[in-house]
Design an enzyme around this catalytic site. Structure first.
Site, PDB file in Angstrom:
ATOM      1  N   CYS A 199      42.908 -18.718  47.345  1.00 52.41           N
ATOM      2  CA  CYS A 199      44.557 -17.989  47.288  1.00 52.41           C
ATOM      3  C   CYS A 199      44.331 -16.839  46.563  1.00 52.41           C
ATOM      4  CB  CYS A 199      46.204 -18.735  47.689  1.00 52.41           C
ATOM      5  SG  CYS A 199      45.923 -19.701  49.284  1.00 52.41           S
ATOM      6  N   HIS A 204      53.486 -14.497  44.586  1.00 53.39           N
ATOM      7  CA  HIS A 204      52.342 -15.070  45.725  1.00 53.39           C
ATOM      8  C   HIS A 204      53.607 -15.489  46.647  1.00 53.39           C
ATOM      9  CE1 HIS A 204      49.130 -16.779  46.658  1.00 53.39           C
ATOM     10  NE2 HIS A 204      49.904 -18.145  46.471  1.00 53.39           N
ATOM     11  N   GLU A 243      57.292 -20.765  41.110  1.00 58.43           N
ATOM     12  CA  GLU A 243      57.040 -19.366  40.742  1.00 58.43           C
ATOM     13  C   GLU A 243      58.015 -19.009  39.997  1.00 58.43           C
ATOM     14  OE1 GLU A 243      55.100 -15.450  41.860  1.00 58.43           O
ATOM     15  OE2 GLU A 243      55.617 -16.675  43.816  1.00 58.43           O
ATOM     16  N   LYS A 283      54.030 -11.657  52.277  1.00 58.17           N
ATOM     17  CA  LYS A 283      53.645 -12.719  53.440  1.00 58.17           C
ATOM     18  C   LYS A 283      54.555 -12.597  53.776  1.00 58.17           C
ATOM     19  CE  LYS A 283      50.964 -15.027  49.788  1.00 58.17           C
ATOM     20  NZ  LYS A 283      50.877 -14.533  48.974  1.00 58.17           N
ATOM     21  N   HIS A 335      49.627 -14.907  55.056  1.00 62.18           N
ATOM     22  CA  HIS A 335      48.987 -15.729  53.793  1.00 62.18           C
ATOM     23  C   HIS A 335      47.636 -15.098  54.604  1.00 62.18           C
ATOM     24  CE1 HIS A 335      47.586 -17.010  50.866  1.00 62.18           C
ATOM     25  NE2 HIS A 335      48.752 -18.516  50.334  1.00 62.18           N
ATOM     26  N   PHE A 341      45.412 -22.721  44.939  1.00 60.06           N
ATOM     27  CA  PHE A 341      45.258 -24.396  45.208  1.00 60.06           C
ATOM     28  C   PHE A 341      44.185 -24.593  43.987  1.00 60.06           C
ATOM     29  CE2 PHE A 341      46.044 -25.735  50.506  1.00 60.06           C
ATOM     30  CZ  PHE A 341      47.946 -25.669  49.814  1.00 60.06           C
TER      31      PHE A 341
END
Length: 402
Positions: A162, A294, A305, A326, A331, A390
């Site tokens: 990502c 994010h 975050e 998003k 995403h 990830f």
């Protein structure tokens, strides 16, 4: 070291088939997430996504191109054309030799893989098209951009889940800043909304069945999207000398690794990336006006975050606007940072902060100004764009109004 500016932007994503259409959708807080229209959707538990609608490849590409361009490459070519045309650059002579392309993607030609696995394993075919490998390889989009626009300098693809797009744009930024290139075409794309792509994500049990609600206490997971965002990063002196229309400046970049867990995010790793971007841009926390988060809509990401932002910005954290687009486009995995950078460009150039839509209930662990549900006018000088992937790979860009 050279200053680096953005002189072109292009996109196709669930909110629009151009930058102007995307900006309009972001200003209106429009949602591009809806029911999926893909093969075997009835076999999926998750039936929603941020899909690019009203798109027909035949309208854009001939048969020979379609034989070589997976959907993620098609999106890239569309976005690159818009960005390069806006930049006004023509890559010939010495400029061609000093210009390249760095793009991010996570899955590459996943649609092509999915279709051909079906052909071989489900339909029992023993042959596939001879161009399957060059069509599905992760570097296909970067290679076709390079060939189409005569980019003969540093060209490659970054795949860091990502954070792929942010890592790619960070590399492009460094190449121009360090003098290795005068201009770079950069960004990212993704198209995982095929049966296998969605089914794989279902296995993680992090997907929402109804909506993406970042930072809202009643959030219940992320929603996949697809599309591309592409930019032209250029040496400021070169852009200024030719009278280019400069959108904003890329001021800093930082990347870190959590070195901890393959899927669970780390507050410390995210905070080090945010702090590193500030140092690289030579700005203080009080200079930051907006952060494009994010913001996946998962509990683990959102609270981590917010804690990282609060840790780095300290007392200024309550004064910074932080939103997750998003919530509107989903995403986009490896392409997400590129499409989200458009919101940062809009904030710096037009003074419009894109909202976090779907926000319903305050979460005490996300007690920041998340620009809920409606866009906001604001005059800001600096903004950050976060990406946390990830594998614990983090990438943060700092941008400046010009």
């Amino acid at each position: 070291m050279r200053r680096v500016v953005i002189t072109g932007a292009g996109t196709i994503n669930p909110l629009g088939h151009s930058v102007a259409a995307t900006f309009e959708a972001m200003r209106e807080g429009r949602c591009g997430i809806g029911p999926l229209d893909i093969r075997d959707v009835d076999r999926l538990s998750i039936k929603i996504g941020g899909q690019v609608k009203d798109y027909t490849p035949d309208d854009r590409f001939n048969r020979q191109q379609q034989a070589l361009y997976d959907r993620f490459t098609q999106f890239t070519m569309i976005a690159a054309k818009e960005a390069i045309e806006q930049s006004g650059l023509e890559f010939a002579g010495s400029l061609a030799a000093e210009a390249g392309v760095v793009l991010g993607t996570s899955g590459g030609g996943l649609t092509t893989q999915d279709e051909n696995y079906r052909a071989v394993y489900e339909e029992g075919k023993n042959r596939v098209h001879p161009f399957i490998v060059p069509k599905l390889m992760n570097n296909a989009a970067a290679s076709h951009v390079s060939m189409t626009w005569n980019l003969k300098g540093p060209s490659f693809t970054v795949a860091t889940a990502c954070a792929s797009s942010n890592h790619a744009m960070g590399q492009a930024f460094w190449l121009v800043r360090n003098g290795a290139a005068r201009a770079m075409v950069t960004g990212g794309s993704e198209s995982m909304l095929c049966f296998g792509g969605v089914k794989a994500w279902e296995g993680l049990r992090v997907m929402s069945r109804d909506a993406c609600r970042p930072f809202s206490a009643n959030r219940n997971g992320m929603v996949q999207g697809e599309g591309a965002g592409v930019f032209v990063f250029e040496d400021y002196e070169h852009a200024n000398a030719r009278g280019a229309d400069i959108l904003c400046e890329v001021a800093g970049f930082s990347m870190t690794s959590d070195a901890a867990d393959i899927v669970m995010p780390s507050q410390q790793g995210a905070a080090r990336a945010i702090a590193g971007a500030l140092r690289d841009a030579r700005i203080s926390p009080s200079d930051v006006g907006y952060i494009n988060a994010h913001g996946t809509g998962t509990t683990a990401n959102d609270k981590t975050e917010c804690a990282a932002v609060a840790n780095v910005l300290g007392s200024h954290a309550d004064k910074v606007m932080i939103s997750s687009t998003k919530s509107m486009h989903g995403h986009l995995i490896g392409g997400t940072g590129a499409v989200e950078l458009l919101a940062v460009v809009m904030a710096l150039k037009d003074g419009i902060i894109a909202p976090t839509i779907g926000y319903e209930d305050p979460d005490p662990e996300c007690a920041l100004d998340v620009v809920p549900n409606e866009a906001r006018e604001a005059d800001i000088s600096y903004a950050l764009s976060n990406a946390f992937a990830f594998g614990g790979l983090n990438a943060v860009l700092a941008l400046k109004k010009i």
